[in-house]
Design a protein around this motif. Structure first.
Motif, PDB file in Angstrom:
ATOM      1  N   PRO A   1      13.122  82.001 142.520  1.00  0.00           N
ATOM      2  CA  PRO A   1      13.341  82.176 143.953  1.00  0.00           C
ATOM      3  C   PRO A   1      13.132  80.906 144.756  1.00  0.00           C
TER       4      PRO A   1
ATOM      5  N   SER B   1      18.329  83.403 142.660  1.00  0.00           N
ATOM      6  CA  SER B   1      17.968  84.173 141.478  1.00  0.00           C
ATOM      7  C   SER B   1      16.518  84.632 141.565  1.00  0.00           C
ATOM      8  N   GLN B   2      16.257  85.908 141.213  1.00  0.00           N
ATOM      9  CA  GLN B   2      14.894  86.445 141.261  1.00  0.00           C
ATOM     10  C   GLN B   2      13.970  85.678 140.327  1.00  0.00           C
ATOM     11  N   THR B   3      14.510  85.146 139.229  1.00  0.00           N
ATOM     12  CA  THR B   3      13.670  84.419 138.283  1.00  0.00           C
ATOM     13  C   THR B   3      13.333  83.026 138.774  1.00  0.00           C
TER      14      THR B   3
ATOM     15  N   ARG C   1      21.450  85.812 147.777  1.00  0.00           N
ATOM     16  CA  ARG C   1      20.072  85.685 147.309  1.00  0.00           C
ATOM     17  C   ARG C   1      19.953  84.641 146.207  1.00  0.00           C
TER      18      ARG C   1
ATOM     19  N   LEU D   1      12.368  86.475 150.154  1.00  0.00           N
ATOM     20  CA  LEU D   1      12.389  86.518 148.692  1.00  0.00           C
ATOM     21  C   LEU D   1      11.660  85.321 148.077  1.00  0.00           C
ATOM     22  N   PRO D   2      10.736  85.534 147.114  1.00  0.00           N
ATOM     23  CA  PRO D   2      10.305  86.792 146.507  1.00  0.00           C
ATOM     24  C   PRO D   2       9.284  87.505 147.391  1.00  0.00           C
ATOM     25  N   TYR D   3       9.435  88.817 147.534  1.00  0.00           N
ATOM     26  CA  TYR D   3       8.590  89.595 148.420  1.00  0.00           C
ATOM     27  C   TYR D   3       7.287  89.976 147.713  1.00  0.00           C
ATOM     28  N   THR D   4       6.185  89.907 148.438  1.00  0.00           N
ATOM     29  CA  THR D   4       4.896  90.245 147.840  1.00  0.00           C
ATOM     30  C   THR D   4       4.655  91.752 147.909  1.00  0.00           C
TER      31      THR D   4
END
Length: 288
Positions: A87, A83-85, A81, A193-196
């Motif tokens: 995406p 990074s979430q910060t 994945r 990702l990122p999922y709404t």
């Protein structure tokens, strides 16, 4: 004092390889060379491909410190994945220098996507298409960057099932459609990702209603794929572009198989649609 960065599961695997029994070394090298397949295919399928006993994958995981294959696979999935910060920007590459830098980036993106296409499992798409064929109504949801894929799938399916296919939220607020899902229907939710939050709400409503839920996603652990009857996976992390485009390939394959299952009736409806569009002068006539 900052905590040391956690090593990746692939690094742990490669470090441990020399100390493993010969057979586990072979399985470990297979996993390291096919880490995307390891996150998307069943242990039995992987074992058949590697020519190994499925239990060897569990032994491999335990040998490098995991409780079993499921935990190792989850770690491999998480490691892929962005990074979430970041995406989107996390998928991009810095601009190269030189006269052909932009052409090189385009070639890299096309090469990555061409390599990803053969890794899309075909059997799950065929099974999902059969579910669509048997459904009385098909709902499609895709938000933000996934909206164009949802609209593409909606357009293709409506060519031969015009009264039975609908985008979630096109005729009013989304929540009105969420309350209209029925057990005899299918709901397709598209996301990476990122999922709404909206995609998760749609999938949860589909699950509660008893409708068949089909998720087109970049991971088995995607929140909008939880509880799905069919999960159609694509690889998002390998492309240097910040939006993956392989979702479109899955959507078109899904529409093509659904059409073929409709047989003569679907063909007749498609011909009727073409005739109506021609009569409305939708298309520019060909010359000659």
């Amino acid at each position: 004092m900052a905590e040391p960065a956690k090593s990746s599961p692939l690094s742990e695997l490669r470090i441990a390889l020399p100390s493993l029994p010969l057979r586990l070394q072979e399985v470990g090298r297979f996993v390291a060379a096919n880490d995307y397949d390891a996150t998307t295919r069943s242990m039995r399928d992987l074992a058949a491909e590697a020519g190994a006993d499925p239990a060897a994958f569990t032994r491999l995981a335990k040998a490098i410190g995991y409780s079993g294959w499921d935990e190792l696979r989850a770690a491999l999935t998480e490691a892929r994945r962005p990074s979430q910060t970041a995406p989107f920007s996390g998928r991009t590459r810095g601009r190269r220098h030189g006269p052909n830098a932009d052409v090189t980036l385009i070639l890299d993106k096309l090469e990555a996507e061409a390599a990803g296409l053969p890794r899309i499992p075909a059997q799950p798409i065929a099974e999902a298409a059969r579910a669509l064929h048997e459904s009385k109504r098909i709902w499609i949801a895709g938000y933000r960057s996934c909206r164009s894929v949802a609209e593409l799938l909606n357009y293709e399916l409506r060519l031969f099932r015009p009264e039975q296919v609908q985008l979630v939220g096109t005729s009013g607020p989304d929540d009105l459609d969420l309350g209209a899902f029925r057990p005899s229907e299918a709901v397709i939710v598209i996301g990476f990702l990122p999922y709404t939050h909206a995609s998760v709400r749609v999938s949860q409503a589909a699950h509660r209603s008893g409708a068949t839920l089909i998720a087109i996603a970049d991971s088995l652990s995607a929140p909008m794929a939880e509880g799905a009857d069919h999960v159609l996976l694509f690889e998002a992390a390998s492309s240097p572009g910040f939006f993956p485009s392989l979702t479109g390939a899955i959507a078109q394959s899904l529409a093509a198989v659904t059409f073929s299952l409709g047989g003569a009736a679907a063909k007749k409806r498609l011909e009727n649609t073409e005739a109506r569009l021609t009569a409305a002068s939708t298309y520019v006539p060909e010359k000659g």
